[in-house]
Design an enzyme around this catalytic site. Structure first.
Site, PDB file in Angstrom:
ATOM      1  N   ILE A  95      85.032  57.908  51.942  1.00  0.00           N
ATOM      2  CA  ILE A  95      84.776  58.631  52.179  1.00  0.00           C
ATOM      3  C   ILE A  95      85.263  60.566  52.335  1.00  0.00           C
ATOM      4  N   ALA A 144      77.352  56.502  56.321  1.00  0.00           N
ATOM      5  CA  ALA A 144      79.522  56.035  56.144  1.00  0.00           C
ATOM      6  C   ALA A 144      80.071  56.068  57.687  1.00  0.00           C
ATOM      7  N   ALA A 145      80.515  54.718  58.454  1.00  0.00           N
ATOM      8  CA  ALA A 145      80.895  55.248  59.542  1.00  0.00           C
ATOM      9  C   ALA A 145      81.743  53.627  59.998  1.00  0.00           C
ATOM     10  N   THR A 170      81.506  51.560  63.032  1.00  0.00           N
ATOM     11  CA  THR A 170      80.624  51.745  64.153  1.00  0.00           C
ATOM     12  C   THR A 170      80.318  50.913  65.104  1.00  0.00           C
ATOM     13  N   THR A 186      74.179  59.474  66.088  1.00  0.00           N
ATOM     14  CA  THR A 186      74.173  58.125  67.023  1.00  0.00           C
ATOM     15  C   THR A 186      73.067  58.916  68.512  1.00  0.00           C
ATOM     16  N   ASP A 187      72.624  58.085  69.240  1.00  0.00           N
ATOM     17  CA  ASP A 187      71.867  58.280  70.602  1.00  0.00           C
ATOM     18  C   ASP A 187      73.342  58.668  71.759  1.00  0.00           C
ATOM     19  N   GLU A 188      74.149  57.323  71.076  1.00  0.00           N
ATOM     20  CA  GLU A 188      75.898  56.940  71.924  1.00  0.00           C
ATOM     21  C   GLU A 188      76.402  58.164  72.682  1.00  0.00           C
ATOM     22  N   TYR A 208      84.450  54.811  69.976  1.00  0.00           N
ATOM     23  CA  TYR A 208      83.577  55.289  68.543  1.00  0.00           C
ATOM     24  C   TYR A 208      82.261  56.647  68.901  1.00  0.00           C
ATOM     25  N   ALA A 223      83.016  59.091  71.144  1.00  0.00           N
ATOM     26  CA  ALA A 223      83.229  60.256  70.791  1.00  0.00           C
ATOM     27  C   ALA A 223      83.672  60.178  69.576  1.00  0.00           C
ATOM     28  N   LYS A 267      81.508  59.993  66.968  1.00  0.00           N
ATOM     29  CA  LYS A 267      80.801  59.876  66.187  1.00  0.00           C
ATOM     30  C   LYS A 267      79.975  61.611  66.759  1.00  0.00           C
ATOM     31  N   PRO A 325      77.547  35.661  75.219  1.00  0.00           N
ATOM     32  CA  PRO A 325      78.351  36.205  75.705  1.00  0.00           C
ATOM     33  C   PRO A 325      77.197  37.558  76.054  1.00  0.00           C
ATOM     34  N   ASN A 362      69.573  43.638  77.914  1.00  0.00           N
ATOM     35  CA  ASN A 362      69.919  43.136  77.597  1.00  0.00           C
ATOM     36  C   ASN A 362      69.539  41.987  77.607  1.00  0.00           C
ATOM     37  N   ASP A 388      82.410  42.321  81.379  1.00  0.00           N
ATOM     38  CA  ASP A 388      82.170  43.669  80.869  1.00  0.00           C
ATOM     39  C   ASP A 388      82.198  44.243  79.960  1.00  0.00           C
TER      40      ASP A 388
HETATM   41  P1  NAD Z   1      77.317  49.071  59.524  1.00  0.00           P
HETATM   42  O1  NAD Z   1      78.903  49.026  60.322  1.00  0.00           O
HETATM   43  O2  NAD Z   1      76.894  48.308  59.718  1.00  0.00           O
HETATM   44  O3  NAD Z   1      77.734  49.497  57.786  1.00  0.00           O
HETATM   45  C1  NAD Z   1      78.715  51.174  57.664  1.00  0.00           C
HETATM   46  C2  NAD Z   1      78.871  51.186  56.862  1.00  0.00           C
HETATM   47  O4  NAD Z   1      79.945  52.763  56.434  1.00  0.00           O
HETATM   48  C3  NAD Z   1      79.756  50.195  55.711  1.00  0.00           C
HETATM   49  O5  NAD Z   1      79.022  49.312  54.718  1.00  0.00           O
HETATM   50  C4  NAD Z   1      81.325  50.581  55.618  1.00  0.00           C
HETATM   51  O6  NAD Z   1      81.490  49.821  54.599  1.00  0.00           O
HETATM   52  C5  NAD Z   1      81.306  51.869  55.440  1.00  0.00           C
HETATM   53  N1  NAD Z   1      82.192  52.385  55.688  1.00  0.00           N
HETATM   54  C6  NAD Z   1      83.116  52.566  56.905  1.00  0.00           C
HETATM   55  N2  NAD Z   1      84.446  53.221  56.474  1.00  0.00           N
HETATM   56  C7  NAD Z   1      83.821  54.044  54.876  1.00  0.00           C
HETATM   57  C8  NAD Z   1      84.390  54.925  54.724  1.00  0.00           C
HETATM   58  N3  NAD Z   1      85.942  55.688  54.752  1.00  0.00           N
HETATM   59  N4  NAD Z   1      83.688  55.562  52.948  1.00  0.00           N
HETATM   60  C9  NAD Z   1      82.908  55.069  52.865  1.00  0.00           C
HETATM   61  N5  NAD Z   1      82.176  54.128  53.178  1.00  0.00           N
HETATM   62  C10 NAD Z   1      82.219  53.530  54.066  1.00  0.00           C
HETATM   63  O7  NAD Z   1      76.392  50.469  60.257  1.00  0.00           O
HETATM   64  P2  NAD Z   1      75.246  50.894  60.319  1.00  0.00           P
HETATM   65  O8  NAD Z   1      74.624  50.258  61.748  1.00  0.00           O
HETATM   66  O9  NAD Z   1      74.463  50.661  59.118  1.00  0.00           O
HETATM   67  O10 NAD Z   1      75.191  52.050  60.653  1.00  0.00           O
HETATM   68  C11 NAD Z   1      74.921  52.935  59.568  1.00  0.00           C
HETATM   69  C12 NAD Z   1      75.236  54.816  60.089  1.00  0.00           C
HETATM   70  O11 NAD Z   1      73.553  54.295  61.632  1.00  0.00           O
HETATM   71  C13 NAD Z   1      76.147  54.993  61.257  1.00  0.00           C
HETATM   72  O12 NAD Z   1      76.706  56.803  61.289  1.00  0.00           O
HETATM   73  C14 NAD Z   1      75.831  54.573  62.819  1.00  0.00           C
HETATM   74  O13 NAD Z   1      77.027  55.605  63.327  1.00  0.00           O
HETATM   75  C15 NAD Z   1      74.670  55.557  62.820  1.00  0.00           C
HETATM   76  N6  NAD Z   1      74.039  54.442  63.908  1.00  0.00           N
HETATM   77  C16 NAD Z   1      73.669  53.292  64.076  1.00  0.00           C
HETATM   78  C17 NAD Z   1      72.504  52.532  64.727  1.00  0.00           C
HETATM   79  C18 NAD Z   1      72.558  50.978  64.929  1.00  0.00           C
HETATM   80  O14 NAD Z   1      71.824  50.738  65.706  1.00  0.00           O
HETATM   81  N7  NAD Z   1      73.092  50.482  63.518  1.00  0.00           N
HETATM   82  C19 NAD Z   1      71.852  53.596  65.577  1.00  0.00           C
HETATM   83  C20 NAD Z   1      72.387  55.005  65.343  1.00  0.00           C
HETATM   84  C21 NAD Z   1      72.970  55.464  64.554  1.00  0.00           C
HETATM   85  O1  DAU Z   2      73.063  53.290  70.838  1.00  0.00           O
HETATM   86  C1  DAU Z   2      72.863  53.716  68.832  1.00  0.00           C
HETATM   87  C2  DAU Z   2      74.504  52.405  68.806  1.00  0.00           C
HETATM   88  O2  DAU Z   2      73.739  51.494  69.012  1.00  0.00           O
HETATM   89  C3  DAU Z   2      75.257  52.989  67.519  1.00  0.00           C
HETATM   90  O3  DAU Z   2      75.323  54.439  67.204  1.00  0.00           O
HETATM   91  C4  DAU Z   2      75.865  51.972  67.027  1.00  0.00           C
HETATM   92  O4  DAU Z   2      76.429  51.739  66.415  1.00  0.00           O
HETATM   93  C5  DAU Z   2      75.675  50.345  67.527  1.00  0.00           C
HETATM   94  O5  DAU Z   2      76.171  49.064  67.373  1.00  0.00           O
HETATM   95  C6  DAU Z   2      74.560  50.195  69.040  1.00  0.00           C
HETATM   96  O6  DAU Z   2      75.245  50.206  69.800  1.00  0.00           O
HETATM   97  P1  DAU Z   2      75.320  49.040  70.520  1.00  0.00           P
HETATM   98  O7  DAU Z   2      76.894  49.757  71.659  1.00  0.00           O
HETATM   99  O8  DAU Z   2      74.714  49.827  71.981  1.00  0.00           O
HETATM  100  O9  DAU Z   2      75.190  47.892  70.376  1.00  0.00           O
HETATM  101  P2  DAU Z   2      76.167  46.568  70.476  1.00  0.00           P
HETATM  102  O10 DAU Z   2      75.321  45.627  69.372  1.00  0.00           O
HETATM  103  O11 DAU Z   2      77.211  46.230  70.308  1.00  0.00           O
HETATM  104  O12 DAU Z   2      75.718  46.277  71.940  1.00  0.00           O
HETATM  105  C7  DAU Z   2      74.284  46.727  72.382  1.00  0.00           C
HETATM  106  C8  DAU Z   2      73.620  46.168  73.948  1.00  0.00           C
HETATM  107  O13 DAU Z   2      74.392  44.818  74.161  1.00  0.00           O
HETATM  108  C9  DAU Z   2      75.215  46.450  74.438  1.00  0.00           C
HETATM  109  O14 DAU Z   2      74.688  46.344  75.585  1.00  0.00           O
HETATM  110  C10 DAU Z   2      76.465  45.698  75.038  1.00  0.00           C
HETATM  111  C11 DAU Z   2      75.613  44.755  75.068  1.00  0.00           C
HETATM  112  N1  DAU Z   2      76.404  43.403  74.051  1.00  0.00           N
HETATM  113  C12 DAU Z   2      77.019  43.431  73.248  1.00  0.00           C
HETATM  114  C13 DAU Z   2      77.179  41.926  72.566  1.00  0.00           C
HETATM  115  C14 DAU Z   2      77.913  42.352  70.706  1.00  0.00           C
HETATM  116  C15 DAU Z   2      76.664  42.224  75.209  1.00  0.00           C
HETATM  117  O15 DAU Z   2      75.895  41.925  76.042  1.00  0.00           O
HETATM  118  N2  DAU Z   2      76.942  41.267  74.446  1.00  0.00           N
HETATM  119  C16 DAU Z   2      77.998  41.143  73.272  1.00  0.00           C
HETATM  120  O16 DAU Z   2      77.882  40.128  72.454  1.00  0.00           O
END
Ligand code: NAD
Ligand code: DAU
Length: 340
Positions: free
Chosen positions: A61, A81-82, A84, A124-126, A148, A150, A152, A203, A247, A270
Site C-alpha cells: 500500500i 493492511a497494517a 498489527t 483500532t481501540d488501542e 503500534y 501510535a 495507527k 506465557p 487475559n 510484562d
Molecule cells: P494481520 O496482521 O493478520 O494482517 C495484516 C495484513 O496486512 C497482512 O496480510 C499483511 O501481509 C498485510 N500488510 C502489511 N503491510 C502491508 C503493506 N505495506 N501493503 C499491503 N499489505 C500489507 O492483522 P489483522 O489482525 O487482520 O488486522 C487488520 C486490521 O485491523 C489492522 O489495520 C489492525 O490494526 C486492525 N485491527 C485489528 C484488531 C485485532 O484484534 N486483530 C482489532 C482492531 C483493529
Molecule cells: O485492541 C485491538 C488490538 O488487539 C489490535 O489493534 C491489535 O492489532 C491486536 O494485535 C490486538 O492487540 P493486543 O495487544 O490487545 O493483542 P494480543 O493478542 O497481542 O494480546 C492480548 C492481551 O494478551 C494483551 O493484554 C497482552 C496479553 N498477552 C499477549 C501475548 C501474545 C499475554 O499475556 N501473553 C502473550 O504471549
C-alpha cells in the site's frame, strides 16, 4: 459489476471479511491486495483461489504505482493492511510507521486524485490508550501507548484530515480485540491454543489481570458491512461488544476447552507500557441498528475447534524460521527468567 478492493486481504480479519463479503454480496468482484508480509498468508484465502470474480494481487500500500490502478477501478476500498502486533512494534517499529502511517497517506492520495467511492479505514481501540473506568466514545482524546498504537493513531488522523480537507469519503472504524479462524499464532488466543496443543508453556504477561474487550471476527465483518450501508463519510465509529475478560480468564477457558492442565501457565515479564484495559462505547453504532450476534463462550469454543482441526494451517507458520526467530526474541528470556 461493482468492485471492492480489500487491502491487507490475506491477513486475519481481511481474509475473513473477503469470505464474508463473497457470501453476502455474491455479485461483487473482489480484489485482495496484500504485500504478503510474515503476517499475510495466501493460504488464508485457499478456498477462493481460482474462483471467478476474485483476484489476488501481491502489492504494497506504500507503493503508489502498484496500488493506484486497483484503487482507481474500485467502488469501495476497505483498508486492513497494517503491521498489527504490539510486541513486534516493541522490538522494531520502522515498518509500523511506514505501513500504518505512510501507507494510509498513499491510499488517501490515490483516493483524492481518483475521487474513488467509499473508503473504510480500519483503525483500532488501542488509539485511545488504557481506559481504566467507563468506556471511550469516538471523541475520547487519542493517547496511544505502543509504537503500534501510535502509528495507527497517525494513520487514523491522516484519514480524517483527508475527509475534512479534500472530502475523501472515508469512514474510520475503531474495533476491539478480534478472535476467530486464521488469526496469526503470535496473538494471545491462537498462541495459547497452539502452545497448549503442543504442550508448551503458556506465557501470561504480568499478573494476567489486564482486560480486553472481545469480538468474534465474523461480527466485526458484519459491522463493517453495516457501516458501508449506514455509516456517514467523515465519521468515526467504535465497534465493540461489551464482552470484557481478563487475559488469565481467557487462558483458563482455553485450557479447559482443550482438557489441558493449568500447570502449563507461566506468569512472565510484562509487556512495557502494557495497557491495563480497553473498552469502547459503541452506542453510535448500536443506535444505527447493529449489534453482535456471537457470544464469547461459544465463539471461543468454535475457534478452539477450528485450530484443533486445522493444524496444517498453523503448523506451517509456527515451523517457519521467521516465527522461530520472533518467538526466541520475545519469549526465550521471559521464560528463562520465570523458571530461574
Ligand atoms: P494481520 O496482521 O493478520 O494482517 C495484516 C495484513 O496486512 C497482512 O496480510 C499483511 O501481509 C498485510 N500488510 C502489511 N503491510 C502491508 C503493506 N505495506 N501493503 C499491503 N499489505 C500489507 O492483522 P489483522 O489482525 O487482520 O488486522 C487488520 C486490521 O485491523 C489492522 O489495520 C489492525 O490494526 C486492525 N485491527 C485489528 C484488531 C485485532 O484484534 N486483530 C482489532 C482492531 C483493529
Ligand atoms: O485492541 C485491538 C488490538 O488487539 C489490535 O489493534 C491489535 O492489532 C491486536 O494485535 C490486538 O492487540 P493486543 O495487544 O490487545 O493483542 P494480543 O493478542 O497481542 O494480546 C492480548 C492481551 O494478551 C494483551 O493484554 C497482552 C496479553 N498477552 C499477549 C501475548 C501474545 C499475554 O499475556 N501473553 C502473550 O504471549
Amino acid at each position: 459489476m461493482p468492485t471492492i478492493l480489500v487491502t491487507g486481504g490475506a491477513g486475519f480479519i481481511g481474509s475473513n471479511f473477503i469470505r464474508y463479503w463473497r457470501r453476502e454480496h455474491p455479485s461483487w468482484e473482489i480484489i485482495a491486495y496484500d504485500k504478503l508480509t510474515y503476517a499475510g498468508n495466501k493460504s488464508n484465502l485457499h478456498d477462493l483461489e481460482g474462483q471467478p470474480n476474485f483476484t489476488f494481487v501481491q502489492g504494497d500500500i506504500c507503493n503508489r504505482e502498484e496500488l493506484e490502478p486497483w484503487l482507481a477501478k474500485s467502488d469501495i476500498v476497505v483498508n486492513f493492511a497494517a503491521e498489527t502486533h504490539v510486541d513486534r512494534s516493541l522490538l522494531s517499529s520502522g515498518d509500523f510507521v511506514r505501513t500504518d502511517v505512510l501507507g494510509v497517506h498513499t491510499i488517501m492520495e490515490c483516493a483524492r486524485e481518483h475521487r474513488t467511492g467509499l473508503i473504510v479505514h480500519i483503525s483500532t481501540d488501542e488509539v485511545y490508550g488504557p481506559i481504566l473506568d467507563g468506556s471511550a466514545d469516538e471523541d475520547e482524546p487519542l493517547n496511544p501507548s505502543s509504537p503500534y498504537a501510535a502509528s495507527k493513531a497517525g494513520g487514523d488522523l491522516l484519514a480524517l484530515a483527508y475527509a475534512k480537507s479534500f472530502r475523501v469519503p472515508v469512514i474510520i472504524t475503531r474495533c476491539c480485540n478480534n478472535f476467530g479462524p486464521y488469526q496469526h499464532p503470535e496473538k494471545l488466543i491462537p498462541l495459547m491454543i497452539t502452545n497448549a496443543l503442543l504442550d508448551l508453556p503458556l506465557p501470561v504477561y504480568g499478573d494476567g489481570r489486564q482486560v480486553r474487550e472481545w469480538i468474534f471476527v465474523e461480527d466485526h465483518c458484519r459491522a463493517l458491512d453495516f457501516l458501508i450501508e449506514h455509516g456517514t463519510p467523515g465519521g468515526v465509529y467504535n465497534i465493540g461488544t461489551g464482552c470484557e475478560r481478563q487475559n488469565i480468564e481467557v487462558v483458563q477457558m482455553i485450557l479447559q476447552l482443550l482438557g489441558k492442565p493449568e500447570s502449563l501457565i507461566r506468569f512472565v515479564a510484562d509487556r512495557p507500557a502494557h495497557d491495563r484495559r480497553y473498552s469502547v462505547n459503541w452506542e453510535k453504532l448500536r443506535k444505527l441498528g447493529w449489534q453482535p450476534k456471537h457470544d464469547f463462550e461459544s465463539a471461543l469454543a468454535q475457534t478452539v475447534a477450528w485450530y484443533r482441526e486445522n493444524e496444517w494451517w498453523w503448523r506451517q507458520i509456527r515451523e517457519s524460521e521467521e516465527f522461530k526467530r520472533y518467538y526466541e526474541a520475545n519469549y526465550a528470556w521471559r521464560l528463562r527468567n520465570e523458571s530461574a
